[in-house]
Motif scaffolding. Structure first.
Motif, mmCIF file in Angstrom:
data_model
loop_
_atom_site.group_PDB
_atom_site.id
_atom_site.type_symbol
_atom_site.label_atom_id
_atom_site.label_comp_id
_atom_site.label_asym_id
_atom_site.label_seq_id
_atom_site.Cartn_x
_atom_site.Cartn_y
_atom_site.Cartn_z
ATOM 1 N N VAL B 118 0.965 -1.308 0.011
ATOM 2 C CA VAL B 118 0.002 0.208 -0.008
ATOM 3 C C VAL B 118 0.799 1.219 -0.090
ATOM 4 C CG1 VAL B 118 -1.465 1.202 1.432
ATOM 5 C CG2 VAL B 118 -2.255 -1.027 0.962
ATOM 6 N N ARG B 122 1.178 3.830 -3.441
ATOM 7 C CA ARG B 122 0.292 4.880 -3.092
ATOM 8 C C ARG B 122 0.189 6.223 -3.991
ATOM 9 N NH1 ARG B 122 1.769 5.756 2.425
ATOM 10 N NH2 ARG B 122 0.312 4.422 2.723
ATOM 11 N N SER B 123 1.471 6.389 -4.382
ATOM 12 C CA SER B 123 1.477 7.591 -5.359
ATOM 13 C C SER B 123 1.036 7.416 -6.904
ATOM 14 C CB SER B 123 2.750 8.201 -5.151
ATOM 15 O OG SER B 123 3.680 7.402 -5.686
ATOM 16 N N LYS B 126 -5.203 5.338 -8.084
ATOM 17 C CA LYS B 126 -5.910 5.979 -7.834
ATOM 18 C C LYS B 126 -6.526 6.003 -6.171
ATOM 19 C CE LYS B 126 -10.839 7.702 -9.085
ATOM 20 N NZ LYS B 126 -11.964 7.335 -9.996
ATOM 21 N N HIS B 127 -6.554 4.710 -5.961
ATOM 22 C CA HIS B 127 -6.716 4.388 -4.367
ATOM 23 C C HIS B 127 -6.162 3.058 -3.996
ATOM 24 C CE1 HIS B 127 -8.232 5.482 -0.537
ATOM 25 N NE2 HIS B 127 -9.057 4.463 -0.395
ATOM 26 N N ASN B 128 -5.894 2.873 -2.672
ATOM 27 C CA ASN B 128 -5.621 1.249 -2.469
ATOM 28 C C ASN B 128 -6.083 1.118 -0.899
ATOM 29 O OD1 ASN B 128 -3.656 2.556 -0.856
ATOM 30 N ND2 ASN B 128 -1.871 2.232 -2.272
ATOM 31 N N PHE B 129 -6.197 -0.370 -0.919
ATOM 32 C CA PHE B 129 -6.901 -0.912 0.514
ATOM 33 C C PHE B 129 -5.847 -2.015 0.864
ATOM 34 C CE2 PHE B 129 -10.401 0.310 -2.212
ATOM 35 C CZ PHE B 129 -11.289 1.194 -1.181
ATOM 36 N N ILE B 147 -14.650 2.836 -7.647
ATOM 37 C CA ILE B 147 -13.434 3.884 -7.916
ATOM 38 C C ILE B 147 -12.713 3.966 -9.047
ATOM 39 C CG2 ILE B 147 -11.485 4.742 -6.796
ATOM 40 C CD1 ILE B 147 -12.394 4.006 -4.110
ATOM 41 N N ARG B 152 -12.596 10.430 -12.952
ATOM 42 C CA ARG B 152 -11.612 9.881 -13.968
ATOM 43 C C ARG B 152 -11.057 8.700 -13.575
ATOM 44 N NH1 ARG B 152 -6.081 13.815 -14.289
ATOM 45 N NH2 ARG B 152 -4.894 12.295 -15.638
ATOM 46 N N TYR B 183 -16.561 10.101 -1.696
ATOM 47 C CA TYR B 183 -16.100 10.114 -3.263
ATOM 48 C C TYR B 183 -17.569 10.026 -3.878
ATOM 49 C CZ TYR B 183 -14.720 7.824 -7.527
ATOM 50 O OH TYR B 183 -14.369 7.517 -9.017
ATOM 51 N N ASP B 304 -11.716 16.112 -14.089
ATOM 52 C CA ASP B 304 -10.789 16.250 -12.987
ATOM 53 C C ASP B 304 -10.595 17.647 -12.617
ATOM 54 O OD1 ASP B 304 -8.977 16.125 -11.130
ATOM 55 O OD2 ASP B 304 -7.604 14.809 -12.197
ATOM 56 N N SER B 306 -8.431 19.050 -10.953
ATOM 57 C CA SER B 306 -7.045 19.482 -10.723
ATOM 58 C C SER B 306 -6.351 19.364 -12.057
ATOM 59 C CB SER B 306 -6.299 18.121 -9.660
ATOM 60 O OG SER B 306 -6.049 17.264 -10.533
ATOM 61 N N SER B 307 -6.823 18.988 -13.086
ATOM 62 C CA SER B 307 -6.207 19.058 -14.357
ATOM 63 C C SER B 307 -6.508 20.366 -15.036
ATOM 64 C CB SER B 307 -6.731 17.915 -15.436
ATOM 65 O OG SER B 307 -6.569 16.869 -15.158
ATOM 66 N N LYS B 310 -3.751 23.370 -14.106
ATOM 67 C CA LYS B 310 -2.636 22.881 -13.441
ATOM 68 C C LYS B 310 -1.345 23.627 -14.183
ATOM 69 C CE LYS B 310 -1.489 18.724 -14.114
ATOM 70 N NZ LYS B 310 -1.699 17.159 -14.117
#
Lengths: 160, 577
Positions: B118, B122-123, B126-129, B147, B152, B183, B304, B306-307, B310
């Motif tokens: 994890v 992480r980077s 999109k997500h991890n568990f 997710i 996106r 989310y 998105d 954040s796009s 930017k």
């Protein structure tokens, strides 16, 4: 410019590292970061102080919003808000300086939370500037240890 | 009925409609493999390297539009998968990667084959568990697919500790819906932004539509074509966006950016209004940001937020699904009179007449561009083309005009060498009736060669077009231009005999050394419907990719083949890479 960003996020393991990892991966600056659960045990409140121009702060807010664990992001600096920080500071106290130090502590509404041999542990809360000023008012050689929480804050409006 | 975690996982994947899992077994996932063995509905493809698994799942997802699924074991299984995960992340590909983890009792003890999966991913997800409680498993899987495939899209990792797969529980079924307060991918288009955009569009005298990967991922080809045709505006597409709008249409100016066409880049530079559709203004598109589109008002459509803003400031931001945004624009423009843009088209046609894609042929050598043109001819423009990364990738994008989306499959964002071959395998499984070609080079192909073995086992016939120039061509090109021809480590000495290599893997190998043999070899390869054919084509080792905006320059400072043989750059350009 300094910005205070307040984040509500899921109180899950790893959530903190998602936020701090985002800052380091994208080269954003963190001046201070505080985090603790809220009255809702499933949510944490994180307050980050960051420095950047408007474009960078906008990106920080957008990128934080993208994190799946983040529920809300508020730039407190952009709104009426209250900010506070707490410091515990250990000060060397000699009989010759005690009266002077007591007066300083009084002026800054500090609390002496522990007294041991030649040492005060003082609690000061307030805006960061006030804490800076208090430290600056002391003789540097008398400051034994400083621990600051970093800034936390709330928006003054009832809801945001 | 009580089921163990592995069985629950497989049940959940079945409920998600998963057809293919690309994976590789190991200690931490043995229970999962045991449960998979009992499942007839899901086909498992045993790759030869975990990176290949993720690229294959990626290729499958890009072609089918469905969520790709990969399964790897803990430790090295996961670390091998990371390049694939990062590749999918950069290109916003929906994917769920399941990794085994050591038992929860020993997590953190530096156990055998333990890594912080994890943390490592992480980077680039999109997500991890991390799942260590069987009670959470079904919900986490539901969340992961939700997710990965909404908003996106992107890869989601589920790391499952081994004890979770062994424990059993009364299984209450796979959740039908999921709601996450943190989310909410559904975004309603703001009509005020549409109004602002329309005000700009109707005034525009030099408009251009700049469409990116979001138009492909967002399945917006129909809406994009409608808006483009209705407005009569010129359109240019990014490397990731190719195919959403038909490249052979007269309104298409081709690709833009570093190796885009002269007309596309000049039109971007001179435009007074840019409609960016699911594109993110990355550095390969913009070149020098200080010189980017100096006269244009910019409308930016993206899912998105954040796009937006930017790298390039925009005048109107439309946040939401690309299809919704394009529909809203088309509706808003109905009955509106647009400005006359005939002078703009005349100017564009002058730029077109420069014929920036022309290249010089040379007797006795095979030009790589002509290989792609021949590939286009033999496949009638209908193949799915995957590529690796380098010069061959640019030539494939430039000389194979894609008229449909999800036909051009490449690692545009991360630029991952080794992507092409496993992606072709995934593509073939997604569309068994389509011809699949993997355009590659002798550098890239050697990074994932082992998947030739998988392709034999699972009968995924693809045609490998190896543009073999004996060099890491893109590196060589930059060294020629910017490092005074000091070819440091860009020559690949001691190449294998690719024909024998292909044959040893049970495939057909054909070496093409003469131009006259090119067409017959390609025809022969595609006639072999059921076989993977490796075409090792010896191409001109000195050929460079043109046209080119040297890094650090502006769109109007393009270099053209035959006219500007030597490019130069500045310090800023060298820093940009």
């Amino acid at each position: 410019m300094k910005h205070i960003i307040s984040i509500q996020l899921e109180n899950e393991s790893g959530a903190l590292s998602r936020v701090s990892g985002l800052f380091s991966a994208r080269g954003f600056n963190i001046e201070s970061l505080t985090v603790a659960p809220t009255n809702d045990a499933t949510l944490s409140r994180m307050t980050i102080v960051s420095i950047g121009d408007e474009d960078i702060i906008e990106q920080i807010v957008k990128q934080l919003n993208k994190l799946i664990d983040v529920v809300t992001v508020t730039n407190l600096t952009a709104t009426e808000h209250i900010e506070r920080e707490l410091m515990l500071v250990k000060i060397n106290v000699e009989p010759s300086t005690q009266a002077d130090i007591d007066q300083h502590i009084d002026e800054y509404a500090g609390k002496i939370v522990d007294v041991s041999e030649n040492t005060y542990t003082v609690e000061i809360a307030g805006k960061s500037q006030r804490i800076d000023d208090f430290l600056a008012s002391l003789d540097v050689s008398k400051i034994l240890e400083v621990s600051r929480t970093g800034v936390t804050g709330v928006c003054q409006k009832r809801e945001y | 009925m009580k089921l163990n975690g592995a069985q629950i996982l497989v049940k959940c994947l079945q409920s998600e409609g998963v057809e293919y899992i690309f994976g590789y077994p190991g200690g931490a996932v043995l229970h999962i493999y045991d449960a998979l063995d009992a499942c007839k509905e899901i086909n498992h493809v045993l790759v030869r390297h975990e990176q290949g698994a993720v690229h294959a799942a990626d290729g499958y997802a890009r072609v089918s539009g469905k969520c790709g699924v990969a399964l790897v074991t803990s430790g090295p299984g996961l670390t091998n998968a990371v390049t694939g995960i990062a590749t999918a992340h950069m290109d916003s590909i929906p994917m769920v990667v399941i990794s085994g983890q050591v038992s929860s009792a020993v997590i953190g003890n530096d156990a055998f084959q333990e890594v912080d999966s994890v943390g490592i991913t992480r980077s680039c997800v999109k997500h991890n568990f991390l799942v260590t409680d069987i009670g959470d498993l079904a919900t986490v899987i539901k969340k992961a697919f939700h997710i990965a495939t909404t908003g996106r899209p992107g890869p989601v990792l589920i790391d499952i500790s081994k004890d979770t797969t062994i424990d059993d529980i009364e299984f209450g079924g796979y959740p039908k819906t999921i709601n996450m307060r943190s989310y909410q991918p559904e975004i309603k288009i703001e009509s005020s932004q549409i109004d602002k955009a329309i005000a700009l569009i109707i005034q525009a005298k030099k408009p251009i539509i700049y469409s990116g990967g979001g138009s492909v991922i967002g399945n917006a080809d129909v809406e994009l074509i409608a808006l483009t045709r209705d407005t009569g505006f010129p359109i240019t597409q990014t490397l990731m966006g190719l195919g959403a709008y038909p490249a052979t249409d007269k309104q298409s100016l081709g690709m833009l950016g570093m190796h885009g066409t002269y007309e596309a880049n000049m039109a971007m530079h001179d435009a007074d209004c840019i409609i960016a559709v699911g594109a993110r203004f990355d550095d390969r598109i913009t070149g020098n940001l200080d010189l980017f589109c100096p006269y244009a008002k910019i409308i930016h459509i993206d899912i998105d937020p954040s796009s937006v803003g930017k790298t390039v400031g925009v005048d109107v931001a439309i946040i939401g699904q690309v299809t919704d945004a394009l529909n809203a624009l088309s509706t808003g423009l109905k009955g509106k009179k647009l400005a006359d843009i005939s002078a703009w088209w005349r100017q564009i046609n002058e730029w077109r007449a420069v014929d920036s894609m022309a290249y010089q042929t040379k007797a006795g050598v095979i030009k790589p561009q002509s290989v792609i043109e021949a590939l286009y001819e033999v496949t009638k423009g209908e193949a799915i083309v995957t590529s690796d990364v380098g010069q061959h990738q640019m030539w494939a994008a430039q000389y194979y005009p894609f008229d449909k989306p999800r036909r051009w499959i490449n690692s545009g964002g991360l630029g991952t060498m080794g992507f092409g071959l496993p992606a072709a395998m995934g593509a073939k499984l997604a569309e068994p009736n389509s011809d699949v070609a993997c355009v590659t080079g002798e550098g890239s192909i050697q990074m994932m060669l082992q998947e030739l073995s998988t392709m034999l086992q699972y009968d995924t016939p693809v045609k490998i077009i190896n543009l073999n120039n004996g060099y890491l061509g893109m590196v060589r090109q930059w060294q020629e231009f910017f490092y005074d021809k000091r070819y440091s480590m860009s020559y690949m000495d001691a190449l294998p005999d690719f024909v024998k290599l292909a044959e040893s893997y049970g495939h057909i190998g054909i070496k093409v050394e003469k131009e006259a043999d090119l067409m017959p070899a390609l025809k022969e390869a595609f006639a072999q419907k059921d076989r993977t054919v490796f075409l090792d084509i010896l191409t001109d080792p000195t050929e460079n990719v043109f046209p080119m905006i040297p890094s650090g320059a502006g769109h109007h400072e393009m270099l053209l083949a035959g006219r500007d043989e030597m490019a130069s750059t500045n310090d800023k350009g060298l820093n940009l890479v």
